[in-house]
Every structure is written in C-alpha cells, then in structure tokens.
Write a protein that holds these residues in place. Sequence first.
Motif, PDB file in Angstrom:
ATOM      1  N   TYR A  20       0.828  -1.194   0.000  1.00  0.00           N
ATOM      2  CA  TYR A  20       0.000   0.000   0.000  1.00  0.00           C
ATOM      3  C   TYR A  20       0.868   1.252   0.000  1.00  0.00           C
ATOM      4  CZ  TYR A  20      -3.883  -3.054   1.223  1.00  0.00           C
ATOM      5  OH  TYR A  20      -4.832  -4.036   1.214  1.00  0.00           O
ATOM      6  N   GLY A  21       0.490   2.250  -0.811  1.00  0.00           N
ATOM      7  CA  GLY A  21       1.195   3.524  -0.794  1.00  0.00           C
ATOM      8  C   GLY A  21       1.024   4.176   0.565  1.00  0.00           C
ATOM      9  N   ALA A  22       2.103   4.751   1.096  1.00  0.00           N
ATOM     10  CA  ALA A  22       2.042   5.343   2.431  1.00  0.00           C
ATOM     11  C   ALA A  22       2.857   6.629   2.486  1.00  0.00           C
ATOM     12  CB  ALA A  22       2.558   4.353   3.466  1.00  0.00           C
ATOM     13  N   VAL A  23       2.350   7.580   3.268  1.00  0.00           N
ATOM     14  CA  VAL A  23       3.043   8.843   3.504  1.00  0.00           C
ATOM     15  C   VAL A  23       2.859   9.235   4.970  1.00  0.00           C
ATOM     16  CG1 VAL A  23       2.789   9.744   1.154  1.00  0.00           C
ATOM     17  CG2 VAL A  23       1.038  10.242   2.854  1.00  0.00           C
ATOM     18  N   ARG A  24       3.734  10.110   5.434  1.00  0.00           N
ATOM     19  CA  ARG A  24       3.540  10.707   6.743  1.00  0.00           C
ATOM     20  C   ARG A  24       2.597  11.881   6.539  1.00  0.00           C
ATOM     21  NH1 ARG A  24       5.294   9.830  11.484  1.00  0.00           N
ATOM     22  NH2 ARG A  24       6.903   8.414  10.781  1.00  0.00           N
ATOM     23  N   HIS A  25       1.462  11.847   7.224  1.00  0.00           N
ATOM     24  CA  HIS A  25       0.411  12.854   7.063  1.00  0.00           C
ATOM     25  C   HIS A  25      -0.120  13.211   8.439  1.00  0.00           C
ATOM     26  CE1 HIS A  25      -2.845  14.952   4.995  1.00  0.00           C
ATOM     27  NE2 HIS A  25      -3.718  14.296   5.732  1.00  0.00           N
ATOM     28  N   ARG A  26      -0.068  14.483   8.764  1.00  0.00           N
ATOM     29  CA  ARG A  26      -0.547  14.946  10.074  1.00  0.00           C
ATOM     30  C   ARG A  26       0.142  14.207  11.225  1.00  0.00           C
ATOM     31  NH1 ARG A  26      -6.887  15.347   8.427  1.00  0.00           N
ATOM     32  NH2 ARG A  26      -6.622  17.072   6.998  1.00  0.00           N
ATOM     33  N   GLY A  27       1.428  13.954  11.054  1.00  0.00           N
ATOM     34  CA  GLY A  27       2.226  13.358  12.125  1.00  0.00           C
ATOM     35  C   GLY A  27       2.188  11.854  12.243  1.00  0.00           C
ATOM     36  N   LYS A  28       1.493  11.170  11.328  1.00  0.00           N
ATOM     37  CA  LYS A  28       1.488   9.697  11.381  1.00  0.00           C
ATOM     38  C   LYS A  28       1.493   9.134   9.969  1.00  0.00           C
ATOM     39  CE  LYS A  28      -3.484   8.918  11.750  1.00  0.00           C
ATOM     40  NZ  LYS A  28      -4.527   8.209  12.457  1.00  0.00           N
ATOM     41  N   VAL A  29       1.854   7.865   9.859  1.00  0.00           N
ATOM     42  CA  VAL A  29       1.881   7.210   8.555  1.00  0.00           C
ATOM     43  C   VAL A  29       0.448   6.833   8.178  1.00  0.00           C
ATOM     44  CG1 VAL A  29       2.708   5.210   7.257  1.00  0.00           C
ATOM     45  CG2 VAL A  29       4.234   6.366   8.872  1.00  0.00           C
ATOM     46  N   GLU A  30       0.048   7.239   6.974  1.00  0.00           N
ATOM     47  CA  GLU A  30      -1.297   6.927   6.488  1.00  0.00           C
ATOM     48  C   GLU A  30      -1.222   6.348   5.083  1.00  0.00           C
ATOM     49  OE1 GLU A  30      -4.531   9.545   7.058  1.00  0.00           O
ATOM     50  OE2 GLU A  30      -3.556  10.605   8.703  1.00  0.00           O
ATOM     51  N   TYR A  31      -2.238   5.566   4.736  1.00  0.00           N
ATOM     52  CA  TYR A  31      -2.333   5.003   3.394  1.00  0.00           C
ATOM     53  C   TYR A  31      -2.752   6.090   2.413  1.00  0.00           C
ATOM     54  CZ  TYR A  31      -2.286   0.300   5.442  1.00  0.00           C
ATOM     55  OH  TYR A  31      -1.941  -0.845   6.102  1.00  0.00           O
ATOM     56  N   VAL A  32      -2.076   6.162   1.282  1.00  0.00           N
ATOM     57  CA  VAL A  32      -2.358   7.190   0.286  1.00  0.00           C
ATOM     58  C   VAL A  32      -3.749   6.996  -0.323  1.00  0.00           C
ATOM     59  CG1 VAL A  32      -1.564   8.254  -1.865  1.00  0.00           C
ATOM     60  CG2 VAL A  32       0.101   7.454  -0.192  1.00  0.00           C
ATOM     61  N   HIS A  33      -4.189   5.763  -0.520  1.00  0.00           N
ATOM     62  CA  HIS A  33      -5.512   5.557  -1.117  1.00  0.00           C
ATOM     63  C   HIS A  33      -6.618   6.089  -0.200  1.00  0.00           C
ATOM     64  CE1 HIS A  33      -5.132   1.850   1.267  1.00  0.00           C
ATOM     65  NE2 HIS A  33      -6.451   1.721   1.179  1.00  0.00           N
ATOM     66  N   ARG A  34      -6.411   6.052   1.105  1.00  0.00           N
ATOM     67  CA  ARG A  34      -7.400   6.615   2.026  1.00  0.00           C
ATOM     68  C   ARG A  34      -7.417   8.143   1.944  1.00  0.00           C
ATOM     69  NH1 ARG A  34      -9.975   3.695   5.614  1.00  0.00           N
ATOM     70  NH2 ARG A  34     -10.089   5.411   7.107  1.00  0.00           N
ATOM     71  N   ILE A  35      -6.236   8.740   1.823  1.00  0.00           N
ATOM     72  CA  ILE A  35      -6.150  10.196   1.684  1.00  0.00           C
ATOM     73  C   ILE A  35      -6.844  10.631   0.393  1.00  0.00           C
ATOM     74  CG2 ILE A  35      -4.577  12.137   1.356  1.00  0.00           C
ATOM     75  CD1 ILE A  35      -2.565  10.552   3.150  1.00  0.00           C
ATOM     76  N   MET A  36      -6.593   9.897  -0.687  1.00  0.00           N
ATOM     77  CA  MET A  36      -7.212  10.232  -1.981  1.00  0.00           C
ATOM     78  C   MET A  36      -8.731  10.084  -1.910  1.00  0.00           C
ATOM     79  SD  MET A  36      -5.183  11.292  -4.373  1.00  0.00           S
ATOM     80  CE  MET A  36      -5.806  10.801  -5.975  1.00  0.00           C
ATOM     81  N   ALA A  37      -9.208   9.020  -1.262  1.00  0.00           N
ATOM     82  CA  ALA A  37     -10.657   8.814  -1.143  1.00  0.00           C
ATOM     83  C   ALA A  37     -11.291   9.989  -0.392  1.00  0.00           C
ATOM     84  CB  ALA A  37     -10.952   7.497  -0.437  1.00  0.00           C
ATOM     85  N   ALA A  38     -10.693  10.387   0.714  1.00  0.00           N
ATOM     86  CA  ALA A  38     -11.224  11.500   1.504  1.00  0.00           C
ATOM     87  C   ALA A  38     -11.159  12.801   0.708  1.00  0.00           C
ATOM     88  CB  ALA A  38     -10.451  11.635   2.809  1.00  0.00           C
ATOM     89  N   ALA A  39     -10.071  13.002  -0.019  1.00  0.00           N
ATOM     90  CA  ALA A  39      -9.911  14.220  -0.813  1.00  0.00           C
ATOM     91  C   ALA A  39     -10.941  14.313  -1.928  1.00  0.00           C
ATOM     92  CB  ALA A  39      -8.500  14.278  -1.397  1.00  0.00           C
ATOM     93  N   HIS A  40     -11.509  13.174  -2.316  1.00  0.00           N
ATOM     94  CA  HIS A  40     -12.520  13.155  -3.381  1.00  0.00           C
ATOM     95  C   HIS A  40     -13.935  12.973  -2.822  1.00  0.00           C
ATOM     96  CE1 HIS A  40      -8.983  12.890  -5.898  1.00  0.00           C
ATOM     97  NE2 HIS A  40      -9.767  13.336  -6.862  1.00  0.00           N
ATOM     98  N   GLY A  41     -14.105  13.352  -1.550  1.00  0.00           N
ATOM     99  CA  GLY A  41     -15.441  13.428  -0.967  1.00  0.00           C
ATOM    100  C   GLY A  41     -15.994  12.153  -0.376  1.00  0.00           C
TER     101      GLY A  41
END
Length: 99
Positions: A20-41
């Motif tokens: 799974y794609g992962a980045v540090r986001h808001r101080g913790k490691v998060e899955y990129v697909h979850r960030i993209m899903a949230a960013a698209h509503g």
Amino acid sequence: MPASEGGCWVWTGARTNNGYGAVRHRGKVEYVHRIMAAAHGMNIDGRTVDHLCFTTNCVRPSHLLVCSREENTRRQRSNAWRSVVAELMDEINGVRGQA
C-alpha cells in the motif's frame, strides 16, 4: 502517478510491506488511497477503502470504494465478486466493446 495497464494510478512513492502507498500525514503514517478517497469526498471515517482493481498501490478515486471491514474481507474471498468487478473495471476503463 502515470496510468498503467488497467487505468490504475499507481503510487510510486513509499509503500508498506503489503504494497500500500504510504506517507507521513498529520504526524502519522497513512495510506495514500485513504487520503485520496477523503480528498474526493468519500466518507472514510471508521470504514475501509477497498480497491476495486485489486491493486494495493492504486490511488485512482474511481477504483476505490468505501465499505465495512467485514464487506472488504468477504469480497477478498469471493471469486464471484472478482469476476463482477473485473467486468466493472473494464467498463470504467473503456475496455468493453473494443476489439
């Protein structure tokens, strides 16, 4: 994230051991697909984001579906689901009807 075969937007950055794609986001490691899903509503709170394309490092919003963990597990184990989704992905990616 150039499109690859099947129309996936493949994450080329850091990945987890499970792919799974992962980045540090808001101080913790998060899955990129979850960030993209949230960013698209999509409302991802307390839910799983399933990959319709079965490609764990895909971040294309049209390939993501929010569901419960139970539903995600059931789908992973279902050959019938995989068959239906394969047809759906062909339609999404414009493959159906091409010869």
